[in-house]
Motif scaffolding. Structure first.
Motif, PDB file in Angstrom:
ATOM      1  N   PRO A   1       0.860  -1.207  -0.027  1.00 47.39           N
ATOM      2  CA  PRO A   1       0.221   0.136  -0.119  1.00 47.39           C
ATOM      3  C   PRO A   1       1.063   1.131   0.207  1.00 47.39           C
ATOM      4  CG  PRO A   1      -0.019  -0.996   2.202  1.00 47.39           C
ATOM      5  CD  PRO A   1       0.783  -1.940   1.215  1.00 47.39           C
ATOM      6  N   ASN A   2       2.181   1.062   0.477  1.00 46.43           N
ATOM      7  CA  ASN A   2       3.029   2.279   0.221  1.00 46.43           C
ATOM      8  C   ASN A   2       4.196   1.718  -0.581  1.00 46.43           C
ATOM      9  OD1 ASN A   2       1.628   3.810   2.478  1.00 46.43           O
ATOM     10  ND2 ASN A   2       2.269   2.133   3.827  1.00 46.43           N
ATOM     11  N   LYS A   3       4.387   2.812  -1.387  1.00 41.91           N
ATOM     12  CA  LYS A   3       5.557   2.476  -2.395  1.00 41.91           C
ATOM     13  C   LYS A   3       6.305   3.820  -2.307  1.00 41.91           C
ATOM     14  CE  LYS A   3       2.431   0.388  -5.313  1.00 41.91           C
ATOM     15  NZ  LYS A   3       1.312   0.693  -4.745  1.00 41.91           N
ATOM     16  N   ALA A   4       7.753   3.980  -2.555  1.00 41.28           N
ATOM     17  CA  ALA A   4       8.606   5.013  -2.476  1.00 41.28           C
ATOM     18  C   ALA A   4       9.640   4.717  -3.772  1.00 41.28           C
ATOM     19  CB  ALA A   4       9.305   5.332  -1.121  1.00 41.28           C
ATOM     20  N   GLY A   5      10.061   5.706  -4.521  1.00 42.72           N
ATOM     21  CA  GLY A   5      10.944   5.241  -5.672  1.00 42.72           C
ATOM     22  C   GLY A   5      11.362   6.705  -6.279  1.00 42.72           C
TER      23      GLY A   5
ATOM     24  N   THR B   1       0.886   6.071  -1.549  1.00 43.68           N
ATOM     25  CA  THR B   1       0.241   5.572  -0.475  1.00 43.68           C
ATOM     26  C   THR B   1      -1.286   5.124  -0.880  1.00 43.68           C
ATOM     27  OG1 THR B   1      -0.704   7.411   0.877  1.00 43.68           O
ATOM     28  CG2 THR B   1       1.618   6.532   1.144  1.00 43.68           C
ATOM     29  N   HIS B   2      -1.765   4.009  -0.544  1.00 43.00           N
ATOM     30  CA  HIS B   2      -3.110   3.333  -0.921  1.00 43.00           C
ATOM     31  C   HIS B   2      -3.672   3.277   0.496  1.00 43.00           C
ATOM     32  CE1 HIS B   2      -2.689   3.258  -4.994  1.00 43.00           C
ATOM     33  NE2 HIS B   2      -1.349   3.095  -4.498  1.00 43.00           N
TER      34      HIS B   2
ATOM     35  N   LEU C   1       4.645  -2.982   4.441  1.00 40.68           N
ATOM     36  CA  LEU C   1       5.640  -1.987   4.766  1.00 40.68           C
ATOM     37  C   LEU C   1       5.158  -0.727   5.274  1.00 40.68           C
ATOM     38  CD1 LEU C   1       8.634  -3.057   2.536  1.00 40.68           C
ATOM     39  CD2 LEU C   1       8.258  -3.654   4.926  1.00 40.68           C
ATOM     40  N   SER C   2       5.423   0.068   6.044  1.00 41.74           N
ATOM     41  CA  SER C   2       4.994   1.423   6.464  1.00 41.74           C
ATOM     42  C   SER C   2       5.759   2.330   5.501  1.00 41.74           C
ATOM     43  CB  SER C   2       5.490   1.868   8.010  1.00 41.74           C
ATOM     44  OG  SER C   2       6.854   2.031   7.930  1.00 41.74           O
TER      45      SER C   2
ATOM     46  N   ILE D   1      10.456   4.530   2.422  1.00 42.40           N
ATOM     47  CA  ILE D   1      11.380   5.593   2.102  1.00 42.40           C
ATOM     48  C   ILE D   1      12.890   5.195   2.717  1.00 42.40           C
ATOM     49  CG2 ILE D   1      11.979   7.840   2.975  1.00 42.40           C
ATOM     50  CD1 ILE D   1       8.726   8.357   3.256  1.00 42.40           C
ATOM     51  N   GLN D   2      13.132   4.655   3.584  1.00 45.90           N
ATOM     52  CA  GLN D   2      14.350   4.223   3.923  1.00 45.90           C
ATOM     53  C   GLN D   2      14.835   3.211   3.214  1.00 45.90           C
ATOM     54  OE1 GLN D   2      13.251   2.534   8.026  1.00 45.90           O
ATOM     55  NE2 GLN D   2      13.864   4.489   9.012  1.00 45.90           N
TER      56      GLN D   2
END
Length: 110
Positions: free
Chosen positions: A40-44, A54-55, A70-71, A76-77
């Motif tokens: 539900p959370n993706k960073a790139g 985020t969803h 994952l939060s 992000i980390q």
């Protein structure tokens, strides 16, 4: 049902437009393994900008769909592990609170 694309109305189906199914079918060799993931959370990264998407978590009558999601902080980390960034944590908080599913710039490469 085109109105169901992108909506949480599936019982395990992957919903795509016909043109995208045809394109995917042509690109994937027979026997290609598929892994369905729940993030539900993706960073790139795109260019020098870090994005966060985020969803809302998927919830069924028996509880949260996946306890291992994952939060936002964790993704992000992971995205910045080998590429440091200046993060706008106020923007992160805003993106997480809205759950729009739209990738939003939250930082820039150092």
């Amino acid at each position: 049902d085109p109105s169901s694309i992108g909506q949480l109305v599936s019982s395990g189906c992957i919903r795509l437009y016909n043109r995208n199914v045809e394109k995917l079918y042509q690109q994937a060799p027979k026997g290609t393994k598929v892994h369905i993931i729940y993030y539900p959370n993706k960073a790139g990264w795109k260019n020098n900008y870090l994005y966060l998407e985020t969803h809302y978590p998927i919830v069924h009558e028996k509880g949260v769909y996946e306890n291992t999601a994952l939060s936002a902080k964790q993704v992000i980390q992971m995205a910045t592990q080998n590429r440091p960034a200046n993060i706008d944590w106020a923007k992160v908080k805003q993106v997480v609170s809205k759950h729009t599913g739209i990738p939003t710039i939250i930082g820039e490469a150092d």
